[in-house]
Design a protein around this motif. Structure first.
Motif, short mmCIF file in Angstrom:
data_model
loop_
_atom_site.label_atom_id
_atom_site.label_comp_id
_atom_site.label_asym_id
_atom_site.label_seq_id
_atom_site.Cartn_x
_atom_site.Cartn_y
_atom_site.Cartn_z
N GLU A 119 2.05 6.53 -3.90
CA GLU A 119 0.89 5.66 -3.71
C GLU A 119 0.71 4.73 -4.90
O GLU A 119 0.44 3.53 -4.73
CB GLU A 119 -0.37 6.49 -3.49
CG GLU A 119 -0.43 7.16 -2.12
CD GLU A 119 -1.79 7.74 -1.82
OE1 GLU A 119 -2.22 7.68 -0.65
OE2 GLU A 119 -2.43 8.26 -2.76
N ARG A 120 0.85 5.24 -6.11
CA ARG A 120 0.70 4.39 -7.28
C ARG A 120 1.81 3.34 -7.32
O ARG A 120 1.56 2.17 -7.66
CB ARG A 120 0.72 5.22 -8.55
CG ARG A 120 0.38 4.38 -9.79
CD ARG A 120 0.15 5.21 -11.03
NE ARG A 120 1.39 5.67 -11.61
CZ ARG A 120 1.73 6.95 -11.75
NH1 ARG A 120 0.94 7.91 -11.31
NH2 ARG A 120 2.88 7.29 -12.32
N ALA A 121 3.02 3.73 -6.94
CA ALA A 121 4.12 2.77 -6.91
C ALA A 121 3.85 1.66 -5.91
O ALA A 121 4.11 0.47 -6.18
CB ALA A 121 5.43 3.48 -6.57
N ALA A 122 3.32 2.01 -4.74
CA ALA A 122 3.01 1.00 -3.72
C ALA A 122 1.94 0.03 -4.22
O ALA A 122 2.02 -1.18 -3.99
CB ALA A 122 2.57 1.68 -2.44
N ARG A 123 0.93 0.55 -4.90
CA ARG A 123 -0.12 -0.32 -5.44
C ARG A 123 0.43 -1.22 -6.54
O ARG A 123 0.12 -2.41 -6.60
CB ARG A 123 -1.28 0.54 -5.96
CG ARG A 123 -2.14 1.16 -4.85
CD ARG A 123 -3.24 2.05 -5.40
NE ARG A 123 -4.17 1.33 -6.27
CZ ARG A 123 -5.23 0.64 -5.84
NH1 ARG A 123 -5.48 0.56 -4.52
NH2 ARG A 123 -6.03 0.03 -6.70
#
Length: 399
Positions: A337-341
Protein backbone atom coordinates in the motif's frame (compact mmCIF):
# COMPACT_ATOMS: atom_id res chain seq x y z
CA UNK A 1 -33.58 -5.49 4.94
CA UNK A 2 -31.39 -8.48 5.73
CA UNK A 3 -28.74 -9.68 3.27
CA UNK A 4 -27.16 -13.14 2.92
CA UNK A 5 -24.53 -13.67 5.59
CA UNK A 6 -22.37 -15.81 3.28
CA UNK A 7 -21.08 -12.69 1.51
CA UNK A 8 -20.57 -10.58 4.63
CA UNK A 9 -16.88 -11.50 5.04
CA UNK A 10 -15.86 -10.53 1.52
CA UNK A 11 -13.62 -7.44 1.50
CA UNK A 12 -14.19 -4.65 -1.00
CA UNK A 13 -13.02 -5.52 -4.49
CA UNK A 14 -9.43 -4.59 -5.32
CA UNK A 15 -10.03 -1.59 -7.56
CA UNK A 16 -12.48 0.31 -5.31
CA UNK A 17 -9.97 -0.26 -2.50
CA UNK A 18 -7.22 1.19 -4.67
CA UNK A 19 -9.31 4.28 -5.51
CA UNK A 20 -9.91 4.87 -1.82
CA UNK A 21 -6.21 4.37 -1.03
CA UNK A 22 -5.14 7.01 -3.57
CA UNK A 23 -8.07 9.41 -3.22
CA UNK A 24 -6.20 12.04 -1.20
CA UNK A 25 -3.12 12.12 -3.47
CA UNK A 26 -2.45 14.40 -6.42
CA UNK A 27 -0.41 12.34 -8.89
CA UNK A 28 3.12 13.51 -9.43
CA UNK A 29 3.30 14.37 -13.13
CA UNK A 30 5.37 16.54 -15.38
CA UNK A 31 3.36 19.36 -17.00
CA UNK A 32 1.17 17.94 -19.76
CA UNK A 33 1.93 14.32 -18.83
CA UNK A 34 -0.76 11.71 -18.34
CA UNK A 35 -0.98 9.15 -15.51
CA UNK A 36 0.37 5.68 -16.25
CA UNK A 37 -2.16 3.03 -15.22
CA UNK A 38 -0.60 -0.39 -14.75
CA UNK A 39 -3.27 -1.93 -12.52
CA UNK A 40 -5.87 -3.66 -14.66
CA UNK A 41 -5.08 -6.76 -16.70
CA UNK A 42 -6.70 -5.39 -19.83
CA UNK A 43 -4.70 -6.15 -22.98
CA UNK A 44 -3.92 -3.14 -25.16
CA UNK A 45 -2.39 -4.89 -28.17
CA UNK A 46 -4.33 -4.66 -31.41
CA UNK A 47 -7.25 -7.01 -31.75
CA UNK A 48 -7.31 -9.26 -34.85
CA UNK A 49 -8.13 -7.40 -38.04
CA UNK A 50 -10.84 -9.90 -39.00
CA UNK A 51 -13.08 -8.98 -36.06
CA UNK A 52 -14.82 -6.01 -37.67
CA UNK A 53 -15.65 -7.60 -41.03
CA UNK A 54 -16.97 -10.81 -39.47
CA UNK A 55 -19.06 -8.88 -36.97
CA UNK A 56 -20.48 -6.60 -39.67
CA UNK A 57 -21.38 -9.61 -41.78
CA UNK A 58 -23.13 -11.29 -38.85
CA UNK A 59 -25.43 -8.57 -37.54
CA UNK A 60 -28.57 -10.53 -38.41
CA UNK A 61 -27.57 -12.99 -35.71
CA UNK A 62 -28.56 -10.47 -33.05
CA UNK A 63 -32.17 -11.14 -34.04
CA UNK A 64 -31.92 -14.78 -32.92
CA UNK A 65 -31.55 -16.55 -29.61
CA UNK A 66 -28.13 -18.22 -29.67
CA UNK A 67 -27.56 -21.89 -28.79
CA UNK A 68 -27.11 -22.20 -25.06
CA UNK A 69 -23.99 -24.35 -25.14
CA UNK A 70 -22.44 -22.72 -28.21
CA UNK A 71 -22.96 -22.86 -31.97
CA UNK A 72 -21.63 -25.99 -33.70
CA UNK A 73 -19.02 -24.06 -35.69
CA UNK A 74 -17.65 -22.43 -32.53
CA UNK A 75 -17.55 -25.71 -30.62
CA UNK A 76 -15.72 -27.23 -33.59
CA UNK A 77 -13.22 -24.35 -33.63
CA UNK A 78 -12.55 -24.73 -29.90
CA UNK A 79 -12.17 -28.49 -30.30
CA UNK A 80 -9.74 -27.91 -33.16
CA UNK A 81 -7.67 -25.53 -31.04
CA UNK A 82 -7.57 -28.01 -28.16
CA UNK A 83 -6.30 -30.62 -30.59
CA UNK A 84 -3.56 -28.40 -32.04
CA UNK A 85 -2.48 -26.84 -28.75
CA UNK A 86 -2.87 -29.74 -26.30
CA UNK A 87 -3.21 -32.86 -28.44
CA UNK A 88 -6.73 -33.45 -27.12
CA UNK A 89 -9.72 -34.95 -28.90
CA UNK A 90 -12.64 -33.30 -27.09
CA UNK A 91 -16.14 -34.07 -28.32
CA UNK A 92 -18.63 -31.16 -28.52
CA UNK A 93 -20.63 -32.50 -25.57
CA UNK A 94 -17.55 -31.95 -23.41
CA UNK A 95 -17.42 -28.24 -24.26
CA UNK A 96 -19.45 -25.19 -23.31
CA UNK A 97 -19.07 -21.62 -24.52
CA UNK A 98 -18.76 -19.01 -21.77
CA UNK A 99 -19.16 -15.27 -21.34
CA UNK A 100 -15.48 -15.06 -20.39
CA UNK A 101 -13.63 -17.25 -17.92
CA UNK A 102 -15.04 -15.51 -14.85
CA UNK A 103 -18.50 -16.95 -15.61
CA UNK A 104 -17.10 -20.45 -15.92
CA UNK A 105 -14.94 -20.25 -12.80
CA UNK A 106 -17.91 -19.08 -10.75
CA UNK A 107 -20.59 -21.33 -12.21
CA UNK A 108 -18.40 -24.43 -12.11
CA UNK A 109 -18.40 -24.16 -8.33
CA UNK A 110 -22.18 -23.69 -8.29
CA UNK A 111 -22.77 -26.67 -10.55
CA UNK A 112 -20.05 -29.05 -9.39
CA UNK A 113 -19.08 -28.44 -5.76
CA UNK A 114 -21.10 -30.62 -3.33
CA UNK A 115 -22.68 -29.08 -0.24
CA UNK A 116 -21.11 -31.74 1.96
CA UNK A 117 -18.23 -34.15 1.53
CA UNK A 118 -17.76 -37.27 3.64
CA UNK A 119 -20.39 -35.99 6.06
CA UNK A 120 -18.74 -32.59 6.54
CA UNK A 121 -19.07 -29.14 5.05
CA UNK A 122 -17.25 -29.08 1.71
CA UNK A 123 -14.01 -27.13 1.32
CA UNK A 124 -12.71 -25.19 -1.68
CA UNK A 125 -8.94 -24.89 -2.16
CA UNK A 126 -7.75 -21.45 -3.33
CA UNK A 127 -4.18 -20.30 -4.01
CA UNK A 128 -3.23 -17.23 -2.00
CA UNK A 129 -2.87 -14.70 -3.72
CA UNK A 130 -5.57 -15.41 -6.28
CA UNK A 131 -8.14 -14.19 -8.81
CA UNK A 132 -10.95 -12.93 -6.61
CA UNK A 133 -13.83 -14.84 -8.22
CA UNK A 134 -12.56 -18.04 -6.57
CA UNK A 135 -13.44 -16.71 -3.11
CA UNK A 136 -16.90 -15.46 -4.00
CA UNK A 137 -17.65 -18.80 -5.68
CA UNK A 138 -16.75 -20.62 -2.47
CA UNK A 139 -18.99 -18.25 -0.51
CA UNK A 140 -21.86 -18.75 -2.95
CA UNK A 141 -21.86 -22.52 -2.47
CA UNK A 142 -21.47 -22.26 1.30
CA UNK A 143 -18.11 -24.06 1.29
CA UNK A 144 -15.14 -23.36 3.54
CA UNK A 145 -12.53 -21.39 1.55
CA UNK A 146 -9.05 -22.73 2.27
CA UNK A 147 -6.45 -20.14 1.27
CA UNK A 148 -3.20 -21.96 0.54
CA UNK A 149 0.03 -19.94 0.28
CA UNK A 150 1.43 -19.52 -3.22
CA UNK A 151 4.64 -17.74 -2.34
CA UNK A 152 8.29 -17.75 -3.44
CA UNK A 153 8.85 -20.54 -0.91
CA UNK A 154 6.37 -22.78 -2.79
CA UNK A 155 7.40 -21.70 -6.29
CA UNK A 156 4.46 -19.24 -6.32
CA UNK A 157 2.07 -22.17 -6.76
CA UNK A 158 -0.08 -23.69 -3.99
CA UNK A 159 1.31 -26.83 -2.37
CA UNK A 160 -2.01 -28.64 -2.04
CA UNK A 161 -0.26 -31.97 -1.49
CA UNK A 162 1.13 -30.68 1.83
CA UNK A 163 -2.34 -30.21 3.32
CA UNK A 164 -3.77 -32.48 6.01
CA UNK A 165 -5.30 -35.59 4.37
CA UNK A 166 -8.38 -35.14 6.57
CA UNK A 167 -8.89 -31.69 5.04
CA UNK A 168 -8.32 -33.00 1.52
CA UNK A 169 -11.02 -35.62 2.10
CA UNK A 170 -13.65 -32.88 2.34
CA UNK A 171 -12.45 -30.81 -0.62
CA UNK A 172 -15.06 -30.42 -3.35
CA UNK A 173 -13.07 -28.35 -5.84
CA UNK A 174 -9.56 -26.91 -6.03
CA UNK A 175 -8.72 -23.84 -8.08
CA UNK A 176 -5.48 -23.49 -9.98
CA UNK A 177 -4.30 -20.66 -12.25
CA UNK A 178 -1.38 -21.30 -14.61
CA UNK A 179 0.30 -19.07 -15.64
CA UNK A 180 -0.53 -17.66 -12.24
CA UNK A 181 -2.22 -14.33 -11.69
CA UNK A 182 -0.43 -12.37 -10.24
CA UNK A 183 2.97 -14.10 -9.98
CA UNK A 184 3.44 -15.46 -13.52
CA UNK A 185 4.46 -18.93 -12.31
CA UNK A 186 3.74 -21.89 -14.59
CA UNK A 187 2.57 -25.27 -13.30
CA UNK A 188 4.79 -27.81 -15.03
CA UNK A 189 3.79 -31.32 -16.03
CA UNK A 190 5.17 -32.90 -12.84
CA UNK A 191 3.22 -30.43 -10.67
CA UNK A 192 0.01 -31.13 -12.60
CA UNK A 193 0.49 -34.90 -12.44
CA UNK A 194 0.89 -34.66 -8.66
CA UNK A 195 -2.23 -32.51 -8.38
CA UNK A 196 -4.35 -34.79 -10.58
CA UNK A 197 -3.23 -37.84 -8.60
CA UNK A 198 -4.11 -35.99 -5.38
CA UNK A 199 -7.57 -35.17 -6.75
CA UNK A 200 -8.13 -38.81 -7.66
CA UNK A 201 -6.95 -40.02 -4.24
CA UNK A 202 -9.19 -37.60 -2.34
CA UNK A 203 -12.03 -37.44 -4.89
CA UNK A 204 -12.16 -33.73 -5.76
CA UNK A 205 -12.35 -31.69 -8.97
CA UNK A 206 -9.68 -29.33 -10.29
CA UNK A 207 -10.93 -26.07 -11.81
CA UNK A 208 -8.05 -24.99 -14.02
CA UNK A 209 -7.94 -21.30 -14.93
CA UNK A 210 -5.78 -21.10 -18.07
CA UNK A 211 -6.74 -17.70 -19.45
CA UNK A 212 -3.06 -16.61 -19.64
CA UNK A 213 -1.89 -19.86 -21.25
CA UNK A 214 -0.95 -18.31 -24.61
CA UNK A 215 1.29 -15.60 -23.13
CA UNK A 216 4.58 -17.25 -22.20
CA UNK A 217 8.30 -16.58 -22.14
CA UNK A 218 10.07 -19.71 -23.39
CA UNK A 219 7.63 -22.59 -23.92
CA UNK A 220 3.85 -23.12 -23.96
CA UNK A 221 2.57 -24.13 -20.51
CA UNK A 222 1.06 -27.62 -20.26
CA UNK A 223 -2.69 -27.83 -19.77
CA UNK A 224 -4.27 -29.54 -16.79
CA UNK A 225 -6.90 -31.33 -18.87
CA UNK A 226 -4.26 -32.68 -21.23
CA UNK A 227 -2.21 -34.00 -18.31
CA UNK A 228 -5.25 -35.55 -16.66
CA UNK A 229 -6.30 -37.15 -19.95
CA UNK A 230 -2.85 -38.67 -20.41
CA UNK A 231 -3.22 -40.14 -16.92
CA UNK A 232 -6.60 -41.64 -17.84
CA UNK A 233 -8.41 -39.21 -15.52
CA UNK A 234 -10.04 -36.54 -17.73
CA UNK A 235 -13.04 -36.22 -15.41
CA UNK A 236 -10.79 -34.77 -12.68
CA UNK A 237 -10.36 -31.43 -14.49
CA UNK A 238 -12.57 -28.71 -15.86
CA UNK A 239 -10.39 -26.21 -17.71
CA UNK A 240 -11.47 -22.72 -18.70
CA UNK A 241 -9.89 -20.37 -21.20
CA UNK A 242 -10.90 -17.30 -23.14
CA UNK A 243 -10.06 -14.91 -25.95
CA UNK A 244 -9.53 -11.95 -23.61
CA UNK A 245 -5.78 -12.31 -23.18
CA UNK A 246 -5.00 -14.71 -26.04
CA UNK A 247 -6.60 -12.57 -28.75
CA UNK A 248 -6.72 -9.13 -27.07
CA UNK A 249 -10.52 -9.27 -26.98
CA UNK A 250 -11.50 -8.69 -23.33
CA UNK A 251 -14.69 -6.90 -24.34
CA UNK A 252 -15.89 -9.83 -26.44
CA UNK A 253 -16.53 -11.78 -23.21
CA UNK A 254 -15.95 -15.09 -24.94
CA UNK A 255 -14.42 -18.23 -23.47
CA UNK A 256 -15.08 -21.91 -22.96
CA UNK A 257 -15.08 -24.70 -20.43
CA UNK A 258 -13.85 -28.20 -21.27
CA UNK A 259 -13.99 -31.30 -19.11
CA UNK A 260 -15.68 -34.63 -18.61
CA UNK A 261 -19.07 -35.15 -20.24
CA UNK A 262 -20.87 -35.44 -16.89
CA UNK A 263 -19.32 -32.25 -15.54
CA UNK A 264 -20.06 -30.24 -18.68
CA UNK A 265 -23.64 -31.56 -18.73
CA UNK A 266 -24.16 -30.05 -15.28
CA UNK A 267 -22.66 -26.76 -16.39
CA UNK A 268 -24.99 -26.71 -19.38
CA UNK A 269 -27.97 -27.49 -17.16
CA UNK A 270 -27.16 -24.53 -14.91
CA UNK A 271 -26.78 -22.29 -17.97
CA UNK A 272 -30.22 -23.45 -19.19
CA UNK A 273 -31.81 -21.99 -16.08
CA UNK A 274 -29.59 -19.09 -15.06
CA UNK A 275 -27.16 -18.17 -17.81
CA UNK A 276 -26.94 -15.95 -20.86
CA UNK A 277 -25.48 -17.55 -23.99
CA UNK A 278 -23.06 -15.61 -26.16
CA UNK A 279 -24.77 -13.75 -29.05
CA UNK A 280 -24.36 -15.42 -32.42
CA UNK A 281 -22.32 -12.62 -34.05
CA UNK A 282 -19.84 -12.82 -31.19
CA UNK A 283 -19.72 -16.58 -31.57
CA UNK A 284 -18.77 -16.18 -35.23
CA UNK A 285 -15.92 -13.84 -34.30
CA UNK A 286 -14.86 -16.29 -31.61
CA UNK A 287 -14.75 -19.21 -34.03
CA UNK A 288 -12.43 -17.24 -36.30
CA UNK A 289 -10.19 -16.25 -33.39
CA UNK A 290 -9.79 -19.81 -32.09
CA UNK A 291 -8.94 -20.91 -35.62
CA UNK A 292 -6.13 -18.41 -36.18
CA UNK A 293 -2.69 -18.42 -34.52
CA UNK A 294 -0.93 -15.66 -36.46
CA UNK A 295 -2.40 -12.86 -34.36
CA UNK A 296 -1.58 -14.79 -31.17
CA UNK A 297 2.04 -15.28 -32.20
CA UNK A 298 2.39 -11.57 -32.99
CA UNK A 299 0.93 -10.51 -29.66
CA UNK A 300 3.07 -12.99 -27.72
CA UNK A 301 6.20 -11.57 -29.34
CA UNK A 302 5.28 -8.14 -27.99
CA UNK A 303 4.92 -9.54 -24.48
CA UNK A 304 8.24 -11.33 -24.79
CA UNK A 305 9.80 -8.01 -25.75
CA UNK A 306 8.36 -6.48 -22.58
CA UNK A 307 9.66 -9.39 -20.47
CA UNK A 308 13.12 -8.48 -21.74
CA UNK A 309 12.58 -4.82 -20.87
CA UNK A 310 11.47 -5.72 -17.35
CA UNK A 311 14.47 -7.99 -16.89
CA UNK A 312 16.84 -5.26 -18.06
CA UNK A 313 15.34 -2.53 -15.89
CA UNK A 314 14.54 -4.52 -12.74
CA UNK A 315 16.47 -7.78 -12.99
CA UNK A 316 19.14 -6.89 -10.42
CA UNK A 317 16.64 -5.99 -7.70
CA UNK A 318 16.76 -8.50 -4.81
CA UNK A 319 13.70 -10.74 -4.98
CA UNK A 320 12.83 -9.87 -8.58
CA UNK A 321 11.30 -12.88 -10.30
CA UNK A 322 11.03 -12.93 -14.07
CA UNK A 323 7.51 -14.15 -14.95
CA UNK A 324 7.30 -17.42 -16.85
CA UNK A 325 3.95 -16.45 -18.37
CA UNK A 326 1.09 -13.99 -18.26
CA UNK A 327 1.65 -10.24 -18.32
CA UNK A 328 2.09 -9.25 -14.68
CA UNK A 329 5.14 -8.40 -12.64
CA UNK A 330 4.93 -9.34 -8.95
CA UNK A 331 7.44 -6.98 -7.43
CA UNK A 332 8.77 -7.20 -3.86
CA UNK A 333 8.42 -4.07 -1.71
CA UNK A 334 8.39 -3.36 2.00
CA UNK A 335 4.69 -2.52 2.04
CA UNK A 336 2.41 -2.75 -1.00
CA UNK A 337 0.00 0.00 0.00
CA UNK A 338 2.77 2.45 0.84
CA UNK A 339 4.54 1.61 -2.42
CA UNK A 340 1.34 2.25 -4.40
CA UNK A 341 0.87 5.63 -2.69
CA UNK A 342 4.50 6.60 -3.27
CA UNK A 343 4.35 5.73 -6.95
CA UNK A 344 1.17 7.69 -7.48
CA UNK A 345 2.40 10.72 -5.56
CA UNK A 346 5.90 10.84 -7.00
CA UNK A 347 5.57 9.43 -10.53
CA UNK A 348 1.88 9.34 -11.47
CA UNK A 349 2.03 5.55 -11.84
CA UNK A 350 -0.76 3.31 -10.56
CA UNK A 351 -0.02 -0.24 -9.46
CA UNK A 352 -2.07 -2.65 -7.35
CA UNK A 353 -1.06 -3.53 -3.78
CA UNK A 354 -0.55 -7.27 -3.55
CA UNK A 355 -2.57 -7.53 -0.34
CA UNK A 356 -5.70 -6.68 -2.36
CA UNK A 357 -5.29 -9.98 -4.21
CA UNK A 358 -4.73 -12.07 -1.08
CA UNK A 359 -6.35 -12.98 2.23
CA UNK A 360 -5.00 -12.80 5.74
CA UNK A 361 -4.31 -16.28 7.12
CA UNK A 362 -3.07 -16.65 10.71
CA UNK A 363 -2.46 -12.91 10.84
CA UNK A 364 -0.31 -12.76 7.71
CA UNK A 365 -1.11 -11.68 4.16
CA UNK A 366 1.21 -13.24 1.54
CA UNK A 367 0.64 -10.35 -0.85
CA UNK A 368 1.37 -7.53 1.57
CA UNK A 369 5.03 -7.24 0.53
CA UNK A 370 4.33 -7.02 -3.21
CA UNK A 371 2.75 -4.86 -5.90
CA UNK A 372 1.27 -6.14 -9.16
CA UNK A 373 2.26 -4.35 -12.34
CA UNK A 374 0.43 -5.06 -15.60
CA UNK A 375 2.69 -5.07 -18.69
CA UNK A 376 -0.10 -3.88 -20.97
CA UNK A 377 1.37 -0.63 -22.31
CA UNK A 378 3.57 -0.63 -25.41
CA UNK A 379 7.30 -1.26 -25.20
CA UNK A 380 8.40 2.39 -24.98
CA UNK A 381 5.79 3.22 -22.34
CA UNK A 382 6.72 0.08 -20.42
CA UNK A 383 10.42 0.95 -20.40
CA UNK A 384 9.70 4.53 -19.27
CA UNK A 385 7.23 3.45 -16.57
CA UNK A 386 9.46 0.73 -15.15
CA UNK A 387 12.45 3.07 -15.11
CA UNK A 388 10.46 5.65 -13.14
CA UNK A 389 9.04 2.91 -10.90
CA UNK A 390 12.55 1.73 -10.11
CA UNK A 391 13.65 5.25 -9.25
CA UNK A 392 10.82 5.64 -6.74
CA UNK A 393 10.66 2.19 -5.17
CA UNK A 394 14.22 0.90 -5.30
CA UNK A 395 16.72 3.67 -5.99
CA UNK A 396 15.05 6.32 -3.81
CA UNK A 397 13.36 6.46 -0.41
CA UNK A 398 9.95 5.11 -1.44
CA UNK A 399 8.44 1.61 -1.07
Amino acid sequence: MAFPARFSNLPDYAFPRLRALLADITPGLEPGAQPTILTIGEPRHAMPDFVGPILADSLAGFAKYPPNEGAPDLLAAIGGWLGRRHGLDVAPERLMVLNGTREGLFNAALALCPETKNGQRAAVLIPNPFYQVYAVAAAAVGADPIFVPATPETGNLPDYAALDPALLDRVGVAYLCSPANPQGAVAGRAYLETLVALAERHDFLILSDECYSEIWRDAPPPGALAVATAMGLPDRVVMVNSLSKRSNLPGLRSGFAAGGAAQVARLRQLRNYAGAPLPLPLQRVSAAAWSDEAHVDASRALYQQKYAIADAVLGDIPGYLAPEGGFFLWLPVDDGERAARDLWARAGIQVLPGAYLSRDVDGANPGAGFVRVALVADADQTRDALTRLRAVLYDGAGG
